[in-house]
Design a protein around this motif. Structure first.
Motif, PDB file in Angstrom:
ATOM      1  N   GLY A 105      38.981  23.989 -53.766  1.00 26.96           N
ATOM      2  CA  GLY A 105      38.273  25.090 -53.137  1.00 26.96           C
ATOM      3  C   GLY A 105      37.047  24.596 -52.406  1.00 26.96           C
ATOM      4  N   PRO A 106      36.298  25.514 -51.805  1.00 26.23           N
ATOM      5  CA  PRO A 106      35.130  25.119 -51.009  1.00 26.23           C
ATOM      6  C   PRO A 106      33.958  24.674 -51.866  1.00 26.23           C
ATOM      7  CG  PRO A 106      35.351  27.506 -51.066  1.00 26.23           C
ATOM      8  CD  PRO A 106      36.565  26.961 -51.739  1.00 26.23           C
ATOM      9  N   ASP A 107      33.096  23.886 -51.254  1.00 26.95           N
ATOM     10  CA  ASP A 107      31.886  23.361 -51.875  1.00 26.95           C
ATOM     11  C   ASP A 107      30.734  23.726 -50.936  1.00 26.95           C
ATOM     12  OD1 ASP A 107      29.691  21.726 -52.566  1.00 26.95           O
ATOM     13  OD2 ASP A 107      30.980  20.129 -53.313  1.00 26.95           O
ATOM     14  N   PHE A 108      29.701  24.389 -51.461  1.00 25.68           N
ATOM     15  CA  PHE A 108      28.653  24.911 -50.590  1.00 25.68           C
ATOM     16  C   PHE A 108      27.349  24.122 -50.659  1.00 25.68           C
ATOM     17  CE2 PHE A 108      31.390  28.603 -51.588  1.00 25.68           C
ATOM     18  CZ  PHE A 108      31.865  28.828 -50.301  1.00 25.68           C
ATOM     19  N   ARG A 109      27.421  22.876 -51.084  1.00 31.37           N
ATOM     20  CA  ARG A 109      26.186  22.080 -51.131  1.00 31.37           C
ATOM     21  C   ARG A 109      25.668  21.741 -49.736  1.00 31.37           C
ATOM     22  NH1 ARG A 109      27.911  17.482 -55.346  1.00 31.37           N
ATOM     23  NH2 ARG A 109      29.910  17.895 -54.305  1.00 31.37           N
ATOM     24  N   LEU A 110      26.551  21.772 -48.755  1.00 29.11           N
ATOM     25  CA  LEU A 110      26.157  21.492 -47.381  1.00 29.11           C
ATOM     26  C   LEU A 110      26.526  22.698 -46.537  1.00 29.11           C
ATOM     27  CD1 LEU A 110      24.929  19.319 -45.567  1.00 29.11           C
ATOM     28  CD2 LEU A 110      27.214  18.357 -45.265  1.00 29.11           C
ATOM     29  N   GLN A 111      25.523  23.347 -45.948  1.00 26.31           N
ATOM     30  CA  GLN A 111      25.755  24.585 -45.214  1.00 26.31           C
ATOM     31  C   GLN A 111      24.991  24.595 -43.897  1.00 26.31           C
ATOM     32  OE1 GLN A 111      25.468  28.308 -47.463  1.00 26.31           O
ATOM     33  NE2 GLN A 111      25.376  27.152 -49.372  1.00 26.31           N
ATOM     34  N   PRO A 112      25.405  23.807 -42.911  1.00 25.81           N
ATOM     35  CA  PRO A 112      24.737  23.877 -41.606  1.00 25.81           C
ATOM     36  C   PRO A 112      24.876  25.280 -41.016  1.00 25.81           C
ATOM     37  CG  PRO A 112      26.216  21.978 -41.746  1.00 25.81           C
ATOM     38  CD  PRO A 112      26.507  22.851 -42.921  1.00 25.81           C
ATOM     39  N   LYS A 113      23.877  25.700 -40.268  1.00 18.26           N
ATOM     40  CA  LYS A 113      23.885  27.043 -39.702  1.00 18.26           C
ATOM     41  C   LYS A 113      25.007  27.215 -38.686  1.00 18.26           C
ATOM     42  CE  LYS A 113      18.907  27.805 -40.273  1.00 18.26           C
ATOM     43  NZ  LYS A 113      17.616  28.076 -39.587  1.00 18.26           N
ATOM     44  N   SER A 114      25.562  28.419 -38.656  1.00 14.79           N
ATOM     45  CA  SER A 114      26.575  28.811 -37.661  1.00 14.79           C
ATOM     46  C   SER A 114      27.781  27.871 -37.661  1.00 14.79           C
ATOM     47  CB  SER A 114      25.945  28.863 -36.261  1.00 14.79           C
ATOM     48  OG  SER A 114      24.828  29.718 -36.234  1.00 14.79           O
ATOM     49  N   THR A 115      28.130  27.385 -38.848  1.00 14.57           N
ATOM     50  CA  THR A 115      29.161  26.357 -38.961  1.00 14.57           C
ATOM     51  C   THR A 115      30.303  26.806 -39.855  1.00 14.57           C
ATOM     52  OG1 THR A 115      27.475  24.630 -38.680  1.00 14.57           O
ATOM     53  CG2 THR A 115      29.602  23.940 -39.572  1.00 14.57           C
ATOM     54  N   ALA A 116      31.522  26.734 -39.339  1.00 18.42           N
ATOM     55  CA  ALA A 116      32.712  26.953 -40.157  1.00 18.42           C
ATOM     56  C   ALA A 116      32.992  25.688 -40.964  1.00 18.42           C
ATOM     57  CB  ALA A 116      33.911  27.288 -39.279  1.00 18.42           C
ATOM     58  N   VAL A 164      41.623  18.575 -37.754  1.00 19.90           N
ATOM     59  CA  VAL A 164      40.760  18.774 -36.583  1.00 19.90           C
ATOM     60  C   VAL A 164      41.464  19.682 -35.577  1.00 19.90           C
ATOM     61  CG1 VAL A 164      39.558  17.655 -34.668  1.00 19.90           C
ATOM     62  CG2 VAL A 164      39.596  16.558 -36.910  1.00 19.90           C
ATOM     63  N   SER A 165      42.755  19.467 -35.372  1.00 14.15           N
ATOM     64  CA  SER A 165      43.523  20.325 -34.470  1.00 14.15           C
ATOM     65  C   SER A 165      43.521  21.774 -34.942  1.00 14.15           C
ATOM     66  CB  SER A 165      44.966  19.815 -34.345  1.00 14.15           C
ATOM     67  OG  SER A 165      45.015  18.510 -33.791  1.00 14.15           O
ATOM     68  N   VAL A 166      43.603  21.971 -36.259  1.00 16.91           N
ATOM     69  CA  VAL A 166      43.560  23.322 -36.816  1.00 16.91           C
ATOM     70  C   VAL A 166      42.218  23.984 -36.523  1.00 16.91           C
ATOM     71  CG1 VAL A 166      43.498  24.615 -38.997  1.00 16.91           C
ATOM     72  CG2 VAL A 166      45.297  22.926 -38.580  1.00 16.91           C
ATOM     73  N   LEU A 167      41.131  23.242 -36.700  1.00 10.96           N
ATOM     74  CA  LEU A 167      39.811  23.797 -36.389  1.00 10.96           C
ATOM     75  C   LEU A 167      39.718  24.214 -34.928  1.00 10.96           C
ATOM     76  CD1 LEU A 167      37.393  21.470 -38.394  1.00 10.96           C
ATOM     77  CD2 LEU A 167      37.611  23.957 -38.629  1.00 10.96           C
ATOM     78  N   GLU A 168      40.203  23.367 -34.033  1.00 10.96           N
ATOM     79  CA  GLU A 168      40.139  23.698 -32.613  1.00 10.96           C
ATOM     80  C   GLU A 168      41.021  24.901 -32.275  1.00 10.96           C
ATOM     81  OE1 GLU A 168      38.821  19.662 -30.314  1.00 10.96           O
ATOM     82  OE2 GLU A 168      40.973  20.122 -30.384  1.00 10.96           O
ATOM     83  N   LYS A 169      42.126  25.040 -32.979  1.00  9.21           N
ATOM     84  CA  LYS A 169      43.010  26.181 -32.740  1.00  9.21           C
ATOM     85  C   LYS A 169      42.354  27.483 -33.207  1.00  9.21           C
ATOM     86  CE  LYS A 169      47.665  27.931 -33.709  1.00  9.21           C
ATOM     87  NZ  LYS A 169      49.003  27.616 -34.253  1.00  9.21           N
ATOM     88  N   LEU A 170      41.734  27.453 -34.372  1.00  7.77           N
ATOM     89  CA  LEU A 170      41.121  28.660 -34.922  1.00  7.77           C
ATOM     90  C   LEU A 170      39.807  29.010 -34.241  1.00  7.77           C
ATOM     91  CD1 LEU A 170      41.737  28.052 -38.739  1.00  7.77           C
ATOM     92  CD2 LEU A 170      43.023  29.554 -37.221  1.00  7.77           C
ATOM     93  N   PHE A 171      39.081  27.986 -33.810  1.00  4.72           N
ATOM     94  CA  PHE A 171      37.756  28.190 -33.203  1.00  4.72           C
ATOM     95  C   PHE A 171      37.636  27.330 -31.938  1.00  4.72           C
ATOM     96  CE2 PHE A 171      37.282  28.551 -37.844  1.00  4.72           C
ATOM     97  CZ  PHE A 171      36.791  29.837 -37.957  1.00  4.72           C
ATOM     98  N   PRO A 172      38.215  27.774 -30.831  1.00  7.44           N
ATOM     99  CA  PRO A 172      38.153  26.950 -29.607  1.00  7.44           C
ATOM    100  C   PRO A 172      36.727  26.601 -29.184  1.00  7.44           C
ATOM    101  CG  PRO A 172      39.717  28.758 -29.351  1.00  7.44           C
ATOM    102  CD  PRO A 172      38.999  29.014 -30.639  1.00  7.44           C
ATOM    103  N   GLN A 173      35.765  27.434 -29.573  1.00  2.00           N
ATOM    104  CA  GLN A 173      34.383  27.209 -29.162  1.00  2.00           C
ATOM    105  C   GLN A 173      33.724  26.014 -29.857  1.00  2.00           C
ATOM    106  OE1 GLN A 173      35.477  29.618 -31.136  1.00  2.00           O
ATOM    107  NE2 GLN A 173      33.935  30.387 -32.567  1.00  2.00           N
ATOM    108  N   VAL A 174      34.365  25.476 -30.916  1.00  2.00           N
ATOM    109  CA  VAL A 174      33.734  24.357 -31.625  1.00  2.00           C
ATOM    110  C   VAL A 174      34.112  23.001 -31.035  1.00  2.00           C
ATOM    111  CG1 VAL A 174      33.690  25.711 -33.745  1.00  2.00           C
ATOM    112  CG2 VAL A 174      35.510  24.007 -33.419  1.00  2.00           C
ATOM    113  N   ARG A 175      34.964  22.986 -30.033  1.00  2.00           N
ATOM    114  CA  ARG A 175      35.278  21.707 -29.390  1.00  2.00           C
ATOM    115  C   ARG A 175      33.979  21.023 -28.961  1.00  2.00           C
ATOM    116  NH1 ARG A 175      39.790  24.782 -27.252  1.00  2.00           N
ATOM    117  NH2 ARG A 175      41.745  23.911 -28.077  1.00  2.00           N
ATOM    118  N   LYS A 176      33.883  19.752 -29.240  1.00  2.00           N
ATOM    119  CA  LYS A 176      32.695  18.929 -28.984  1.00  2.00           C
ATOM    120  C   LYS A 176      31.570  19.209 -29.985  1.00  2.00           C
ATOM    121  CE  LYS A 176      33.613  18.428 -24.052  1.00  2.00           C
ATOM    122  NZ  LYS A 176      33.050  18.496 -22.672  1.00  2.00           N
ATOM    123  N   HIS A 177      31.864  20.015 -31.018  1.00  2.00           N
ATOM    124  CA  HIS A 177      30.841  20.316 -32.027  1.00  2.00           C
ATOM    125  C   HIS A 177      31.456  20.277 -33.423  1.00  2.00           C
ATOM    126  CE1 HIS A 177      28.054  21.501 -28.853  1.00  2.00           C
ATOM    127  NE2 HIS A 177      29.058  22.174 -28.307  1.00  2.00           N
TER     128      HIS A 177
END
Length: 318
Positions: A105-116, A164-177
């Motif tokens: 499951g997820p781990d919340f020790r690292l939580q950058p702002k506005s970040t999936a 990484v491909s899954v992230l880009e598919k779900l959130f196209p706006q995160v490309r390059k980030h």
């Protein structure tokens, strides 16, 4: 800073090294076809357009939590967890690499702002178990080790690229980030994945394994490396496979800004292997020295707090 603790192990988890000598540990030379070997695998993984199954689970710690399932290479089905911030738009993403126990499951020790946040469980372990592969790290680490192309660690590297491909598919706006944070097993797999994965823009490796395999095989541990050590005594030819899976050799080719937490004392991942990875990295890079890894010690909580403060700043630049 001390690297000596009272411990129950029949060996010295600092292996006689000091910080100064750890900073001199080299990386092995790459096989002549090292780059071609990994680039070929990367291009194959990039061809996948995984169909993602998404199931909402709950809200927790300011995030909406989803369980994902998606196919990786060789049609291996992965389970992952996605945490999406509730009160801010997603502009960045952070991919996590777990330890050799797998991911639950997820781990919340690292939580950058506005970040999936995406937490995939890599193939053959816990939530992404396979019928023919043991989830026991000491057996998993040997699966397919007879040949570079069949070694399961190669598939685990591909799982990161597909994620990484899954992230880009779900959130196209995160490309390059997109960033990466991997610990222990996930640190070593991350080092192997990063030279070829330009979509990840910066990364952190915490007590990473698989560094300087020939030296690693000389160090007794309580980790998966001990299983490989015993196997190598009976099958010395396994070094021909491990040349392609040396995280320090791969680190020489990493171009992203890097942050590494490496330990002076570690019974599971020998410190000289960890530092071999850091030493091989080109600039820009930052080292955070831990008193110990895979071991409880008095200053652990304070060190972890300081480390995560550094990582907040490091990933703020995504």
């Amino acid at each position: 800073m001390t690297s000596t603790f009272t411990h129950p192990f029949p060996f010295d988890p600092s292996y006689g090294y000091t910080l100064n000598t750890l900073l001199q540990v080299p990386a092995p030379e790459a096989p002549s076809d090292f780059i071609n070997f990994w680039q070929r695998r990367y291009q194959q993984a990039r061809k996948l357009r995984p169909k993602v199954q998404v199931q909402f689970l709950r809200q927790e710690a300011g995030y909406s939590i989803y369980e994902l399932k998606y196919p990786s290479t060789q049609s291996v089905l992965l389970t992952a967890w996605l945490a999406v911030p509730i009160e801010s738009l997603v502009t960045r993403a952070l991919l996590f690499g777990h330890g050799y126990g797998g991911c639950a499951g997820p781990d919340f020790r690292l939580q950058p702002k506005s970040t999936a946040l995406l937490f995939p469980c890599l193939r053959g372990l816990s939530a992404s178990a396979l019928p023919t592969v043991s989830t026991n790290p000491s057996e998993h680490v040997l699966y397919g080790i007879g040949q570079p192309d069949s070694y399961i660690l190669g598939g685990c590297v591909e799982d990161l690229w597909v994620s990484v491909s899954v992230l880009e598919k779900l959130f196209p706006q995160v490309r390059k980030h997109i960033g990466y944070a991997g610990i222990s097993f996930g640190g070593g797999i991350g080092a192997l994945a990063l030279p070829w994965e330009a979509r990840i823009k910066r990364a952190h490796l915490n007590v990473p394994t698989f560094g300087n395999q020939p030296l690693r095989l000389q160090c007794a541990t309580v980790g998966s490396g001990e299983a490989v050590r015993h196997y190598q005594t009976l099958h010395p030819e396994v070094l021909e496979t491990l040349k392609y899976y040396d995280a320090a050799t791969a680190a020489r080719l990493i171009q992203q800004p890097m942050h590494v937490a490496a330990a002076l004392f570690d019974p599971a991942v020998a410190p000289p292997g960890q530092f071999a990875i850091y030493n091989a990295l080109p600039e820009p890079k930052k080292l955070f020295v831990l008193e110990a890894g895979h071991f409880n010690y008095p200053q652990q909580a304070a060190q972890e707090m300081a480390l995560y403060a550094e990582l907040d700043s490091f990933f703020a630049a995504l």
